[in-house]
Design an enzyme around this catalytic site. Structure first.
Site, PDB file in Angstrom:
ATOM      1  CB  SER A 159     -52.915  72.926 -90.193  1.00  0.00           C
ATOM      2  OG  SER A 159     -53.815  73.716 -91.216  1.00  0.00           O
ATOM      3  CB  ALA A 219     -52.823  80.593 -88.948  1.00  0.00           C
ATOM      4  CB  VAL A 236     -56.433  82.662 -84.328  1.00  0.00           C
ATOM      5  CG1 VAL A 236     -57.154  84.007 -84.100  1.00  0.00           C
ATOM      6  CG2 VAL A 236     -56.471  82.010 -85.518  1.00  0.00           C
ATOM      7  N   GLY A 262     -56.106  80.166 -80.601  1.00  0.00           N
ATOM      8  CA  GLY A 262     -56.270  78.966 -81.165  1.00  0.00           C
ATOM      9  C   GLY A 262     -55.217  78.474 -82.000  1.00  0.00           C
ATOM     10  CG  ASP A 309     -63.045  73.889 -94.120  1.00  0.00           C
ATOM     11  OD1 ASP A 309     -63.276  72.674 -93.943  1.00  0.00           O
ATOM     12  OD2 ASP A 309     -62.153  74.432 -93.693  1.00  0.00           O
TER      13      ASP A 309
END
EC number: 2.7.11.22
Lengths: 423, 334
Positions: A99, A101, A103, A96, A210
């Site tokens: 914004s 980073a 992965v 994935g 978050d």
């Protein structure tokens, strides 16, 4: 006297012109006579005559063009990482992109374990992103079965890579795969683990800030792990300076939507309520489509438009304008989400989490003792931090509706790899 | 020398209770001369000359109200109190358990160039700098902790010591501030002596050396915690508690700059700063210092040294205090 001493041209410290003379602080040190650390040479004189104590900046640097940084006789430079070798992990497919980073799935060349590599680009402008600093520094101190484990940090010149344990899916994907609401027993196990993880971080003075299904990782055995601590931070009190732009709108509590910056651990508890409802009902609790106003309308439609009686102080919140909101009366949650009524005590727990008035929200610790969980084995409350709830006999994930033994379909391959990497 | 001056009339520190109604002493009680200094610093933000490079970033430096919030006496918000009730004990236990792990041991021992005096000068400079930006006391505490722990790992040349100072402040702000400073602003603070690349490189080196272990327990946390405990006690006087906290913060700032206090744990310093503040303000219901689990001897030793520090810095202390507090405490010890 004290402030005057510090402005000499020969000072090592370059002074800030913007700080007026009378605001400059020059702390006089207490004498070194009681200080066992001081080297004995001439230190005593220095309380009043510091000029001779400092190495003259101008003279020591004149004519030297070499970057000062080289003067650190540090054996490590950013290009030769001290810990975590970049080449000790093999990068596999991309999982994935966020914004700041990307992965990747990865594999340790040392022991063959699967890992998740969160590769953070080091932007030139402002150095290491604050999200990376927060995530790494906070996760370093956290060791809990329901918090994603940070294995390693690899720092090179261009990137910073956080190496996490590999967990093959998240709650968002899991709910997408099983639409229409999850198995009620699984909801209970997921919620229990979410609360366990949150209680752990809240007790350590950390807010996640978050919470959303995408940030709750789910392993093949049903272990839930809190992840993505990029917005988390160690709570410092008083917390007046929190940005009010932190939580994804759907899971954002009404007090934050109304502009309050006084939030605290109860910020995360609203998100728990939303996720609980979403797991049971199969649809997001408050899927606002437009803006903050719309998001608030959706909340008030179910919970009732707040007033000073139900929420002391609501009128003084920055964005609360009574004339802008339709007056709704509070409803039973089961009217909005009918599946809450199928499970004992579920509606009561949800209503104690989904409280508009932050002070009324149940804490993570208190929620764990709610009757909703009373049919779980008592041993679950006695587990050590690093023990999974699935280490207790008879606690296991149930197949979701329409699912036979092929529980995770294509992900089964990773599942096998996963079972040996746990902790 | 200077050490000897404060001894006269120094009170025995722990548990001293004065009955004088000095509380709520107002400006009228102070002579104009005495008032001159604290008043001059009353609105720090407004006196700042051309702000660093006129950045568009948070204009906090110009908002006087924000500045005082880092040392001011805000009453604790009810929500904070409620959360402290739920979690305060475990926060305290957790931080107390970890403070030893994050405590820098004799950071200057192996520094060939950085002296206690240079460290004092650097931190004396960081104090107004962090206020100029409107950063919290928490940021300053974290910066100093990061600085000291880095010094235990790496010899630093005197001419990049200031760069180290701003870089640790940069890292601290990224941890806890909503609007961390820009690299440009920090470089301007050092009169553009250092380059962008140098600052970013040093940031990497620090993060590497400390292996991202940055979340140190701070004096700031313990000040808040003990103030909360005191508010919860049945005889609490919120007014006294908040004033003591504000003054204690100022004293704690001074102590950060003095290397002699490096050996004390943040929790010990916090409780002693509050104890000293209570004495200086002649509070009727001072904090019970034994809440901290430190022995009488340890508390007394730390209090004595703080007392010495405060008397050495009578000129500087008002600069780090909100005006209303400095008015009250400035001359009570004379």
């Amino acid at each position: 006297m004290s402030t005057r001493n510090c402005q000499g041209m020969d000072s090592v410290i370059k002074h800030l012109d913007t700080i007026p003379e009378d605001k400059k602080v020059r702390v006089q040190r207490t004498q070194s006579t009681f200080d066992p650390f001081e080297k004995p040479n001439n230190q005593v004189k220095r309380v009043h005559s510091e000029n001779n104590a400092c190495i003259n900046f101008k003279t020591s640097s004149t004519g030297k063009e070499s970057p000062k940084i080289r003067r650190h006789s540090s054996p490590s430079s950013p290009t030769s990482p001290k810990f975590g070798k970049a080449d000790s992990y093999e990068k596999l497919e991309k999982l994935g992109e966020g914004s700041y980073a990307t992965v990747y799935k990865g594999k340790s060349k040392v022991n063959g374990k699967l890992v998740a590599l969160k590769v953070i680009r080091l932007q030139e402008e402002e150095g290491t992103p604050f999200t990376a600093i927060r995530e790494a520094s906070l996760l370093k101190g956290l060791k809990h079965a329901n918090i994603v484990l940070l294995h390693d940090i690899i720092h090179t010149k261009e990137t910073l890579t956080l190496v996490f344990e590999f967990v093959h899916t998240d709650l968002c994907q899991y709910m997408d795969k099983h639409p229409g609401g999850l198995h009620p027993e699984n909801v209970k196990l997921f919620l229990f683990q979410l609360l366990r993880g949150l209680s752990y971080i809240h007790q350590r003075y950390i807010l996640h800030r978050d919470l959303k299904p995408q940030n709750l990782l789910i392993s093949d055995t049903g272990e839930l792990k809190l992840a993505d601590f990029g917005l988390a931070r160690a709570k410092s009190v008083p917390s007046h300076t929190y940005s009010n732009e932190v939580v994804t709108l759907w899971y954002r509590p009404p007090d934050v939507l109304l502009g309050s910056t006084e939030y605290s651990t109860c910020l995360d508890m609203w998100g728990v309520g939303c996720i609980f409802v979403e797991m049971i009902q199969g649809v997001a609790a408050f899927p606002g489509m437009k803006d903050i106003q719309d998001q608030l309308e959706r909340i008030f439609l179910v919970l009732g438009t707040p007033n000073e009686d139900t929420w002391p102080g609501v009128h003084s919140l920055p964005h609360f304008k009574p004339e802008r909101f339709t007056q709704y009366s509070a409803k039973n949650l089961r009217q909005a989400w009918n599946k809450l009524s199928y499970v004992n005590h579920a509606e009561d727990l949800a209503s104690k989490l989904l409280q508009c008035f932050p002070k009324n929200r149940l804490s993570a610790q208190a929620a764990l003792s709610h009757e909703y969980f009373s049919d779980l084995p008592p041993r679950l409350w006695e587990l050590t931090d690093m023990s999974s709830i699935f280490s207790v006999s008879n606690v296991r994930l149930h197949p979701e509706a329409g699912e036979s033994m092929k529980v995770f379909g294509k992900n089964n391959i990773y599942g096998k790899g996963l079972s040996n990497i746990k902790h | 020398m200077v050490t000897t001056s404060p001894a006269e009339g120094r009170p025995s520190a722990v548990g001293r209770r004065r009955r004088t109604p000095a509380k709520r002493q107002r400006a009228e009680d102070v002579t104009p001369e005495e008032r001159a200094e604290p008043q001059g610093s009353a609105e720090p933000g407004l006196q700042l000359r051309a702000p660093v490079k006129k950045s568009k970033a948070p204009p906090v430096g110009r908002v006087a109200g924000r500045l005082s919030s880092s040392g001011g006496c805000q009453p604790m918000h009810p929500l904070e109190l409620r959360v402290f009730r739920d979690y305060g004990q475990s926060w305290y236990r957790f931080r107390k358990e970890r403070e030893g792990k994050f405590h820098p041991l004799d950071p200057l021992a192996r520094q060939p160039q950085v002296t206690a005096e240079a460290r004092c000068k650097l931190i004396s400079w960081l104090i107004p700098v962090h206020k100029h930006f409107g950063f919290s006391f928490e940021s300053l505490c974290l910066a100093v902790n990061t600085l000291d722990r880095f010094l235990t790992t790496t010899p630093v040349a005197a001419d990049c010591f200031q760069l180290l100072g701003v870089t640790t402040l940069f890292i601290a702000c990224k941890q806890v501030e909503v609007h961390p400073p820009k690299v440009k602003q920090l470089l301007a603070l050092c009169c553009d002596t250092f380059s962008h690349q140098q600052l970013c490189n040093l940031e990497c080196i620090i993060l590497n050396k400390l292996r991202f272990n940055l979340a140190a327990p701070t004096i700031n946390f313990f000040l808040e915690y003990f103030t909360y405990v005191r508010m919860e006690a049945c005889e609490a006087d919120a007014w006294e508690a908040n004033n003591a906290k504000a003054l204690a913060k100022g004293v704690a700032e001074l102590s950060l700059a003095d290397y002699a206090f490096n050996k004390y744990m943040p929790s010990l310093l916090a409780v002693c700063c509050l104890g000293l503040a209570d004495q200086m303000l002649h509070h009727q219901r001072p904090l019970d210092l034994h809440l901290s689990d430190y022995s009488e001897e340890i508390l007394q030793d730390c209090l004595d040294k703080l007392h010495l520090l405060v008397s050495l810095n009578e000129d500087s202390l008002p600069l780090v205090l909100p005006p209303e507090i400095s008015e009250q405490c400035l001359h009570v010890d004379k």
